[in-house]
Design an enzyme around this catalytic site. Structure first.
Site, PDB file in Angstrom:
ATOM      1  CD  GLU A  15     -32.239  -7.143 -44.627  1.00 21.44           C
ATOM      2  OE1 GLU A  15     -31.882  -7.706 -43.567  1.00 21.44           O
ATOM      3  OE2 GLU A  15     -33.311  -6.533 -44.728  1.00 21.44           O
ATOM      4  CD  GLU A  67     -35.283 -10.669 -42.272  1.00 21.87           C
ATOM      5  OE1 GLU A  67     -35.570 -10.398 -41.092  1.00 21.87           O
ATOM      6  OE2 GLU A  67     -34.103 -10.804 -42.668  1.00 21.87           O
TER       7      GLU A  67
HETATM    8  C1  FCB Z   1     -32.837  -8.404 -40.620  1.00 23.15           C
HETATM    9  C2  FCB Z   1     -33.752  -7.225 -40.850  1.00 23.15           C
HETATM   10  C3  FCB Z   1     -33.047  -5.904 -40.965  1.00 23.15           C
HETATM   11  C4  FCB Z   1     -31.885  -5.796 -39.990  1.00 23.15           C
HETATM   12  C5  FCB Z   1     -31.003  -7.018 -40.060  1.00 23.15           C
HETATM   13  C6  FCB Z   1     -29.810  -6.970 -39.157  1.00 23.15           C
HETATM   14  O1  FCB Z   1     -33.525  -9.421 -39.992  1.00 23.15           O
HETATM   15  O2  FCB Z   1     -34.497  -7.412 -42.035  1.00 23.15           O
HETATM   16  O3  FCB Z   1     -34.000  -4.892 -40.785  1.00 23.15           O
HETATM   17  O4  FCB Z   1     -32.338  -5.538 -38.728  1.00 23.15           O
HETATM   18  O5  FCB Z   1     -31.746  -8.156 -39.779  1.00 23.15           O
END
Ligand code: FCB
Length: 441
Positions: free
Chosen positions: A344, A165
């Protein structure tokens, strides 16, 4: 009706070093900007820190056993740069390499494929003090670190992510000032964003030259702006934000361009060198990370304004699964990403542990199913998605919110460090085994 996924689809769970490892100053590890940020009062809810976290540094064999018992075939974790290079560069800390060597070997023995993120936000404090991401020379330090890791683990690890990110790193860390290192300069944020993508490209070449069979990408939190007000002012804002939040990362890497609109409309935009764009324009896959839509009305965007029509998670984020479908489609069409992996996706809810050790987390299970349904829809519509990693394997340190929000498929009792598989964890395990789920219509 069964919603099924291809038999070679990669299912996995994800974590990050700072959020689970603890052992913040053990075995020669250096200080990171997140250690400093947490140890400075006023930044983190309840003054929580990452000092102990889930104590995964000491408990990784049990954690891997638990993963194995859940039939999880892929595990995405990050390496702590200051564990390898306590000062960010110079002498390597052999203890740090030993830890990740053991972790990788234990995973492989358990039949779990390792996926490594090189940078999940814990920059060595020493490099921050030297000028941090806005200074170009840091791209060389990162490349050396990537090379060291490829040499140490590349015989066994085939999947690499350079950055997690970069939008969050740049804008939350250097512009909004709410994440480490807590700066508030748009110019430094945009410079950071540029250097992160340059460092991605340099590290890509470096890793490939050591292991040509490595598969390398980065992960992006796609900001999907939803014009809730359906007004013209919002439409204009979204038109710009789309490029500033997504284009400046995805375009250089996937298409070899930098969005013109940002260069034209933002005096703080970096100077773009055509040779740099060639370096940036390299990847094997790009990870998409999605949690919620950014809602926009009356020309204003917000992460947490209470628009009442949405159900909200413990983070205050709206539950918007259709936005997940649209984000994946945009990766596939607008940015022409040739291999997409969901690296994610997940949600935090106020879980309670029953006296028998169960967590009946219906909301998390619904979130999971609703998002997998939208993912399958995107695949049906042609998006080349080859995997899905749930965030997170277990509850962990959620940055400025500390340990309050729980994102895990596994519940962590921080007092005793005992782990308990939640109902959503059992569900995920079943989905993996059955390569999909039954849907009642
Ligand atoms: C993302 C992050 C991860 C976690 C999630 C909820 O932005 O990459 O580390 O904190 O959010």
């Amino acid at each position: 009706m069964k919603i099924s996924f291809p038999s070679n689809f990669k299912w996995g769970v994800a974590t990050a070093a700072f959020q689970i490892e603890g052992a913040w100053n053990e075995d020669g590890k250096g200080e990171s900007i997140w250690d400093r940020f947490c140890h400075t009062p006023g930044h983190i809810e309840r003054s929580d820190t990452g000092d102990i976290a889930c104590d995964h540094y000491h408990r990784y064999p049990e954690d891997i056993k638990l993963m194995q018992s859940m039939n999880i075939p892929n595990y995405r974790f990050s390496v702590s740069w200051p564990r390898i290079y306590p000062n960010g560069k110079g002498a390597v800390n052999q203890n740090g390499l030993d830890f990740y060597n053991k972790l990788v070997d234990t995973l492989l023995k358990a039949g779990i494929e390792p996926w490594i993120t090189l940078y999940h936000w814990d920059l060595p404090q020493a490099l921050h003090d030297e000028g941090s991401w806005p200074e170009r020379k840091i791209t060389d330090y990162f490349t050396t670190y990537a090379e060291t890791m490829a040499k140490a683990l590349g015989d066994r690890v085939k999947n690499w992510m350079t950055f997690n990110e970069p939008w969050v790193v740049s804008f939350m860390g250097y512009h909004e000032g709410v994440f480490a290192p807590g700066e508030t300069s748009e110019k430094r944020a945009l410079q950071t964003a540029y250097h992160l993508m340059l460092a991605h490209g340099k590290a890509y070449s470096a890793i490939k030259s050591i292991h040509s069979d490595a598969r390398i990408g980065f992960t992006h939190n796609y900001l999907h702006y939803h014009n809730l007000g359906r007004d013209e002012k919002s439409a204009q804002l979204i038109n710009y934000k789309q490029h500033e939040s997504n284009g400046i990362f995805l375009e250089p890497v996937s298409l070899g361009n930098y969005p013109e609109i940002v260069l034209e409309q933002n005096a703080n935009a970096p100077t773009v060198h055509p040779d740099d764009l060639k370096v940036m324009n390299q990847y094997d896959f790009i990870g998409i990370q999605y949690y919620f839509d950014v809602l926009v009305a009356n020309g204003e965007w917000s992460f947490d304004k209470p628009f009442p029509i949405y159900k909200r998670t413990e983070m205050g984020w709206p539950v918007t699964p259709v936005g997940f479908y649209e984000s994946i489609m945009s990766f596939a069409t607008e940015y022409q990403v040739k291999d997409i992996i969901v690296t994610e996706n997940g949600s935090a809810w106020p879980d309670t542990l029953s006296p028998e050790g169960n967590v009946f987390d219906d909301d998390r299970q619904h979130y999971l199913i609703d998002h997998l349904y939208q993912l399958r829809r995107a695949m049906d519509d042609g998006a080349p998605v080859s995997g899905y990693f749930a965030w997170a394997f277990m509850d962990n340190f959620e940055w400025k919110h500390g340990y309050r929000p729980r994102f895990g498929l596994v519940y962590v009792d921080y007092g005793s460090q005992k782990r308990h598989i939640k109902e959503s964890g059992h569900l995920f395990s079943k989905i993996i085994q059955e390569k999909g789920f039954e849907c009642i219509v």
